[in-house]
Design a protein around this motif. Sequence first.
Motif, PDB file in Angstrom:
ATOM      1  N   ASN A 217     -48.463 -22.672  -4.107  1.00  0.00           N
ATOM      2  CA  ASN A 217     -47.794 -22.134  -5.305  1.00  0.00           C
ATOM      3  C   ASN A 217     -46.307 -22.476  -5.343  1.00  0.00           C
ATOM      4  N   GLU A 218     -45.976 -23.641  -4.822  1.00  0.00           N
ATOM      5  CA  GLU A 218     -44.591 -24.094  -4.870  1.00  0.00           C
ATOM      6  C   GLU A 218     -44.291 -24.701  -6.235  1.00  0.00           C
ATOM      7  N   ASN A 219     -43.040 -24.664  -6.603  1.00  0.00           N
ATOM      8  CA  ASN A 219     -42.595 -25.411  -7.775  1.00  0.00           C
ATOM      9  C   ASN A 219     -42.595 -26.885  -7.377  1.00  0.00           C
ATOM     10  N   PRO A 220     -43.318 -27.738  -8.093  1.00  0.00           N
ATOM     11  CA  PRO A 220     -43.373 -29.148  -7.687  1.00  0.00           C
ATOM     12  C   PRO A 220     -42.073 -29.896  -7.947  1.00  0.00           C
ATOM     13  N   LEU A 221     -41.156 -29.260  -8.684  1.00  0.00           N
ATOM     14  CA  LEU A 221     -39.886 -29.903  -9.017  1.00  0.00           C
ATOM     15  C   LEU A 221     -38.779 -29.414  -8.078  1.00  0.00           C
ATOM     16  N   PRO A 222     -37.827 -30.268  -7.735  1.00  0.00           N
ATOM     17  CA  PRO A 222     -36.707 -29.834  -6.900  1.00  0.00           C
ATOM     18  C   PRO A 222     -35.798 -28.910  -7.702  1.00  0.00           C
ATOM     19  N   PRO A 223     -34.849 -28.247  -7.046  1.00  0.00           N
ATOM     20  CA  PRO A 223     -33.886 -27.438  -7.801  1.00  0.00           C
ATOM     21  C   PRO A 223     -33.171 -28.289  -8.841  1.00  0.00           C
ATOM     22  N   ILE A 224     -32.639 -27.644  -9.864  1.00  0.00           N
ATOM     23  CA  ILE A 224     -31.938 -28.388 -10.908  1.00  0.00           C
ATOM     24  C   ILE A 224     -30.744 -29.130 -10.294  1.00  0.00           C
TER      25      ILE A 224
ATOM     26  N   GLU B 238     -41.492 -15.295 -14.319  1.00  0.00           N
ATOM     27  CA  GLU B 238     -41.013 -16.268 -15.313  1.00  0.00           C
ATOM     28  C   GLU B 238     -42.137 -17.088 -15.939  1.00  0.00           C
ATOM     29  N   PHE B 239     -43.311 -17.098 -15.306  1.00  0.00           N
ATOM     30  CA  PHE B 239     -44.434 -17.881 -15.827  1.00  0.00           C
ATOM     31  C   PHE B 239     -45.308 -17.085 -16.794  1.00  0.00           C
ATOM     32  N   VAL B 240     -45.044 -15.796 -16.923  1.00  0.00           N
ATOM     33  CA  VAL B 240     -45.883 -14.923 -17.741  1.00  0.00           C
ATOM     34  C   VAL B 240     -45.596 -15.157 -19.225  1.00  0.00           C
TER      35      VAL B 240
ATOM     36  N   ALA C 137     -39.952 -19.957  -9.760  1.00  0.00           N
ATOM     37  CA  ALA C 137     -39.390 -20.569 -10.963  1.00  0.00           C
ATOM     38  C   ALA C 137     -38.162 -21.418 -10.661  1.00  0.00           C
ATOM     39  N   HIS C 138     -37.304 -20.950  -9.760  1.00  0.00           N
ATOM     40  CA  HIS C 138     -36.047 -21.642  -9.469  1.00  0.00           C
ATOM     41  C   HIS C 138     -36.214 -22.782  -8.457  1.00  0.00           C
ATOM     42  N   GLY C 139     -37.371 -22.870  -7.823  1.00  0.00           N
ATOM     43  CA  GLY C 139     -37.607 -23.950  -6.875  1.00  0.00           C
ATOM     44  C   GLY C 139     -36.778 -23.855  -5.607  1.00  0.00           C
TER      45      GLY C 139
ATOM     46  N   ILE D 237     -26.962 -18.423  -7.317  1.00  0.00           N
ATOM     47  CA  ILE D 237     -25.965 -18.140  -8.358  1.00  0.00           C
ATOM     48  C   ILE D 237     -25.889 -19.296  -9.355  1.00  0.00           C
ATOM     49  N   VAL D 238     -25.813 -20.509  -8.842  1.00  0.00           N
ATOM     50  CA  VAL D 238     -25.709 -21.668  -9.732  1.00  0.00           C
ATOM     51  C   VAL D 238     -26.987 -21.818 -10.559  1.00  0.00           C
ATOM     52  N   SER D 239     -28.124 -21.536  -9.956  1.00  0.00           N
ATOM     53  CA  SER D 239     -29.375 -21.624 -10.698  1.00  0.00           C
ATOM     54  C   SER D 239     -29.388 -20.623 -11.851  1.00  0.00           C
ATOM     55  N   LEU D 240     -28.879 -19.428 -11.622  1.00  0.00           N
ATOM     56  CA  LEU D 240     -28.773 -18.438 -12.693  1.00  0.00           C
ATOM     57  C   LEU D 240     -27.785 -18.886 -13.765  1.00  0.00           C
ATOM     58  N   ASP D 241     -26.719 -19.556 -13.342  1.00  0.00           N
ATOM     59  CA  ASP D 241     -25.722 -20.042 -14.298  1.00  0.00           C
ATOM     60  C   ASP D 241     -26.281 -21.138 -15.201  1.00  0.00           C
ATOM     61  N   HIS D 242     -27.365 -21.760 -14.768  1.00  0.00           N
ATOM     62  CA  HIS D 242     -28.005 -22.819 -15.560  1.00  0.00           C
ATOM     63  C   HIS D 242     -29.450 -22.414 -15.862  1.00  0.00           C
ATOM     64  N   LEU D 243     -29.614 -21.166 -16.240  1.00  0.00           N
ATOM     65  CA  LEU D 243     -30.961 -20.621 -16.414  1.00  0.00           C
ATOM     66  C   LEU D 243     -31.747 -21.338 -17.510  1.00  0.00           C
ATOM     67  N   ASP D 244     -31.062 -21.813 -18.533  1.00  0.00           N
ATOM     68  CA  ASP D 244     -31.772 -22.521 -19.600  1.00  0.00           C
ATOM     69  C   ASP D 244     -32.523 -23.734 -19.058  1.00  0.00           C
ATOM     70  N   GLU D 245     -31.882 -24.466 -18.142  1.00  0.00           N
ATOM     71  CA  GLU D 245     -32.540 -25.625 -17.537  1.00  0.00           C
ATOM     72  C   GLU D 245     -33.726 -25.206 -16.688  1.00  0.00           C
ATOM     73  N   VAL D 246     -33.553 -24.123 -15.938  1.00  0.00           N
ATOM     74  CA  VAL D 246     -34.648 -23.618 -15.095  1.00  0.00           C
ATOM     75  C   VAL D 246     -35.837 -23.228 -15.954  1.00  0.00           C
ATOM     76  N   LEU D 247     -35.576 -22.481 -17.026  1.00  0.00           N
ATOM     77  CA  LEU D 247     -36.666 -21.992 -17.862  1.00  0.00           C
ATOM     78  C   LEU D 247     -37.324 -23.118 -18.650  1.00  0.00           C
ATOM     79  N   ALA D 248     -36.568 -24.166 -18.956  1.00  0.00           N
ATOM     80  CA  ALA D 248     -37.173 -25.326 -19.615  1.00  0.00           C
ATOM     81  C   ALA D 248     -38.198 -25.978 -18.685  1.00  0.00           C
ATOM     82  N   ARG D 249     -37.879 -26.038 -17.406  1.00  0.00           N
ATOM     83  CA  ARG D 249     -38.832 -26.578 -16.434  1.00  0.00           C
ATOM     84  C   ARG D 249     -40.048 -25.672 -16.316  1.00  0.00           C
TER      85      ARG D 249
END
Length: 376
Positions: free
Chosen positions: A52-59, A214-216, A243-245, A282-294
């Motif tokens: 159940n890992e995120n297959p994508l690396p962090p943003i 985040e997947f719900v 979600a954040h990888g 923290i940085v992942s939260l600051d770019h949450l739009d990118e995370v949620l797009a993934r």
Amino acid sequence: MTSTDPTPASADAPTPSPGVRPRAVLDALPRYAAGRPATVVEGLESFKLSSNENPLPPIPAVLDAIRDLTSINRYPDAVSTRLRERLATHLGVPADDIVTGGGSLGALNQVLATYAGQNDFGAPDEVVYAWRSFEAYPISVGLSGASSVQVPLLPDGRHDLDAMAAAVTENTRVILLCTPNNPTGPILTHDEVVSFLGRVPRHVVVVLDEAYLEFVRDPEAVDGVALYREHPNLVLLRTFSKAHGLAGLRVGYTVAQPGITENLRVSAVPFAVSSVAEQAAIVSLDHLDEVLARVDGLVAERERVVAALTEQGWDLPQAQGNFVWLRLGDRCGAFAEAAERKALAVRRFGDEGVRVSIGEVDANTRFIDLCREFGA
């Protein structure tokens, strides 16, 4: 000294001693089985769909932010102040209501260490949870000194909340609710959790494990933040692993009212979240739009997989995490072996079912083809 005399022991030789034995509870605990990597098959790219890992690396912004960190010779902030303040802004809650931990499992262990173990007379407390659910639950409960009370899932893979409420006794100290449930996938609705909380004694801690929040996409899903404000015995359990990888950095946290958090801070493991992990979160939260797009992309892939398997005739439980659950019974082993031949690693749970994570597009397509060949 004759040849039959024993040789004198050297002063430097270790003194023989009885074997060192672990606590008796270890013999009764299941072993955690981490998802295995895929078998190498010539001519095929291997895909790991077992953890159940995120297959994508962090943003990219996260990778840039942690690449040049040099302060790892220093201890991190023991209570992750910056991260808690950033989470407080994100969630609209007080920072003091947040306690961080090493992944959601580390945060859960802090809850169990605080509220479940043995009573004043040496008898084990009880922790109630659905089964099958997250496989670390029985291990963590057992190591805390408490006793597991496992309540079977409903046939559709959902929690049987009526049976769980009925399982509460005077010895119950903690209840674990997993939504979406890992490994089966269904969510708990807001109304049914409200009803359940109304049937649980207020001194019993209820943990709402929201690792896959985040997947719900079900609009009826429970709103944990709204409920924790109304229920002093409710603890939300969340993570940056999915979600954040950031699974490899181990960042999790709980959200609860001060009556609980003031106690959790006593049992919290100091420095559980490293300075690198805190900065990444923290940085992942600051770019949450990118995370949620993934995440949206992974959800779209989940829906593609579910639609394809449903068309093939598979009867799937509701899938609201980043995985699907195949109820295969005694065919579990055969399916796992077939997946290995296709260079796909999946997660088999005995003869109950097989959980398959949503991965890369090509991995998901190969999984769909495998299911078609295997047959529902």
